[in-house]
Write a protein that holds these residues in place. Sequence first.
Motif, PDB file in Angstrom:
ATOM      1  N   ARG A  20      21.568 -24.018 -92.972  1.00  0.00           N
ATOM      2  CA  ARG A  20      20.130 -23.819 -92.714  1.00  0.00           C
ATOM      3  C   ARG A  20      19.891 -23.449 -91.252  1.00  0.00           C
ATOM      4  N   ALA A  23      21.051 -19.856 -90.775  1.00  0.00           N
ATOM      5  CA  ALA A  23      20.117 -18.922 -91.408  1.00  0.00           C
ATOM      6  C   ALA A  23      18.834 -18.797 -90.586  1.00  0.00           C
ATOM      7  N   ALA A 139      14.551 -21.310 -92.873  1.00  0.00           N
ATOM      8  CA  ALA A 139      15.375 -21.899 -93.933  1.00  0.00           C
ATOM      9  C   ALA A 139      14.901 -23.289 -94.336  1.00  0.00           C
TER      10      ALA A 139
END
Length: 187
Positions: A20, A23, A139
């Motif tokens: 996450r 991203a 994310a």
Amino acid sequence: MAVLAGVAISAYDGTQDQARLDATRFDMTELRKALLQLRRDSGSNDLPGAGVYDCTDAANGNPANANPDFNFPAEAGSNDADKIAWCQHPANFWMLFADPFGTGWNPDTHRGWRGPYLQRKSGLRNFGAINGVWVVDDAYDTPFELQMLTLDYARIVSAGPDRILPAAANVCEPATGADDIVLCLLR
């Protein structure tokens, strides 16, 4: 067996957290590239919400009026106050998806709007009385914000895992102990 399962689960959770974060950082870089390309194409050093992209008619001495040169989408509302509030919302990246001036690209001068500058819009989100803001989510399913800090720089902010955005401050670093992710942009 239970100990091994516990170790595997905690290792998997750490991998998801890192994914996450990676991203989100990638998406922030893509936002930065899109904003810089908008500036290059327009021939201006302004970011959305400032200079030629000011949501108000301040250049003509009417800051209470919406910019008359903009082609606001229907989501912006019908009166000037609604258009300004919608346009100025820090999570609104509409100028990366739609030409604010409606003039497009001029092949002779190589200037204008040549977007869309991003391929993914997360959708329309309501923020209190401001409806239909064109957001790009991180994310963590929280909208990124473009915060104008001074005349010299702005920042793209992700709320991070706690999903709580920091108050705008004159810094390019997250507050001590905060899990926010910040990317500064020099203007």
